[in-house]
Motif scaffolding. Structure first.
Motif, PDB file in Angstrom:
ATOM      1  N   ILE A  61     -39.090  13.963 -38.072  1.00 19.82           N
ATOM      2  CA  ILE A  61     -39.075  13.392 -39.417  1.00 19.82           C
ATOM      3  C   ILE A  61     -39.430  14.424 -40.487  1.00 19.82           C
ATOM      4  CG2 ILE A  61     -40.182  11.680 -40.906  1.00 19.82           C
ATOM      5  CD1 ILE A  61     -40.059   9.730 -38.620  1.00 19.82           C
ATOM      6  N   VAL A  62     -40.322  15.358 -40.191  1.00 21.28           N
ATOM      7  CA  VAL A  62     -40.673  16.387 -41.182  1.00 21.28           C
ATOM      8  C   VAL A  62     -39.440  17.200 -41.555  1.00 21.28           C
ATOM      9  CG1 VAL A  62     -41.975  18.516 -41.547  1.00 21.28           C
ATOM     10  CG2 VAL A  62     -43.108  16.543 -40.544  1.00 21.28           C
ATOM     11  N   ASP A  63     -38.643  17.561 -40.563  1.00 20.76           N
ATOM     12  CA  ASP A  63     -37.416  18.327 -40.835  1.00 20.76           C
ATOM     13  C   ASP A  63     -36.424  17.502 -41.645  1.00 20.76           C
ATOM     14  OD1 ASP A  63     -38.442  20.471 -39.371  1.00 20.76           O
ATOM     15  OD2 ASP A  63     -37.556  19.749 -37.497  1.00 20.76           O
ATOM     16  N   TYR A  64     -36.309  16.223 -41.302  1.00 17.67           N
ATOM     17  CA  TYR A  64     -35.432  15.311 -42.040  1.00 17.67           C
ATOM     18  C   TYR A  64     -35.854  15.245 -43.504  1.00 17.67           C
ATOM     19  CZ  TYR A  64     -33.668  10.810 -43.690  1.00 17.67           C
ATOM     20  OH  TYR A  64     -33.088   9.824 -44.431  1.00 17.67           O
ATOM     21  N   LEU A  65     -37.171  15.085 -43.740  1.00 15.07           N
ATOM     22  CA  LEU A  65     -37.677  15.015 -45.110  1.00 15.07           C
ATOM     23  C   LEU A  65     -37.407  16.321 -45.859  1.00 15.07           C
ATOM     24  CD1 LEU A  65     -41.093  13.210 -44.530  1.00 15.07           C
ATOM     25  CD2 LEU A  65     -39.039  12.249 -45.602  1.00 15.07           C
ATOM     26  N   ALA A  66     -37.619  17.453 -45.207  1.00 15.15           N
ATOM     27  CA  ALA A  66     -37.371  18.751 -45.850  1.00 15.15           C
ATOM     28  C   ALA A  66     -35.904  18.887 -46.231  1.00 15.15           C
ATOM     29  CB  ALA A  66     -37.802  19.881 -44.928  1.00 15.15           C
ATOM     30  N   THR A  67     -35.020  18.425 -45.363  1.00 12.26           N
ATOM     31  CA  THR A  67     -33.583  18.492 -45.651  1.00 12.26           C
ATOM     32  C   THR A  67     -33.233  17.621 -46.850  1.00 12.26           C
ATOM     33  OG1 THR A  67     -33.068  18.945 -43.342  1.00 12.26           O
ATOM     34  CG2 THR A  67     -31.274  18.059 -44.705  1.00 12.26           C
ATOM     35  N   ILE A  68     -33.732  16.397 -46.862  1.00  7.80           N
ATOM     36  CA  ILE A  68     -33.467  15.477 -47.987  1.00  7.80           C
ATOM     37  C   ILE A  68     -34.009  16.062 -49.295  1.00  7.80           C
ATOM     38  CG2 ILE A  68     -34.107  13.226 -48.959  1.00  7.80           C
ATOM     39  CD1 ILE A  68     -32.490  12.419 -46.822  1.00  7.80           C
ATOM     40  N   LEU A  69     -35.235  16.555 -49.253  1.00  7.14           N
ATOM     41  CA  LEU A  69     -35.846  17.099 -50.468  1.00  7.14           C
ATOM     42  C   LEU A  69     -35.079  18.307 -50.980  1.00  7.14           C
ATOM     43  CD1 LEU A  69     -39.592  16.745 -49.448  1.00  7.14           C
ATOM     44  CD2 LEU A  69     -38.391  15.419 -51.199  1.00  7.14           C
ATOM     45  N   GLY A  70     -34.595  19.138 -50.084  1.00  6.41           N
ATOM     46  CA  GLY A  70     -33.860  20.332 -50.490  1.00  6.41           C
ATOM     47  C   GLY A  70     -32.461  20.043 -50.980  1.00  6.41           C
ATOM     48  N   THR A  71     -31.774  19.097 -50.329  1.00  5.30           N
ATOM     49  CA  THR A  71     -30.381  18.846 -50.686  1.00  5.30           C
ATOM     50  C   THR A  71     -30.224  17.791 -51.778  1.00  5.30           C
ATOM     51  OG1 THR A  71     -30.151  17.274 -48.852  1.00  5.30           O
ATOM     52  CG2 THR A  71     -29.476  19.544 -48.438  1.00  5.30           C
ATOM     53  N   VAL A  72     -30.852  16.647 -51.608  1.00 11.97           N
ATOM     54  CA  VAL A  72     -30.680  15.551 -52.570  1.00 11.97           C
ATOM     55  C   VAL A  72     -31.510  15.782 -53.829  1.00 11.97           C
ATOM     56  CG1 VAL A  72     -30.940  13.065 -52.936  1.00 11.97           C
ATOM     57  CG2 VAL A  72     -30.159  13.918 -50.722  1.00 11.97           C
TER      58      VAL A  72
END
Length: 78
Positions: free
Chosen positions: A2-13
């Motif tokens: 989930i941490v990686d998922y959150l980092a991806t969302i924060l960086g892209t979206v």
């Protein structure tokens, strides 16, 4: 994870620049309250969990949010 998922969302979206560390708070990442509200709604839709407004305080870290989501049984979409 989930941490990686959150980092991806924060960086892209949410266009957070640079490296997103799990120890960083939303304040450190310069995410405003409107974006936090949108993030909460997106997480509810994507992960099927409830995210309360107080769970997304400016001082909340990425790791703290990930722990909360995991405790609710959130599963990262494939």
């Amino acid at each position: 994870m989930i941490v990686d998922y959150l980092a991806t969302i924060l960086g892209t979206v949410y266009k957070v620049p640079g490296v997103i560390e799990s120890t960083m708070s939303f304040q450190d990442l310069e995410i405003d309250s409107l974006s936090l509200a949108e993030l909460g709604a997106q997480l509810e839709d994507d992960l099927g969990v409830t995210v309360e407004e107080e769970d997304l305080a400016p001082t909340t870290t990425v790791a703290e949010l990930a722990e909360l989501l995991e405790a609710q049984g959130a599963v990262v979409p494939a």
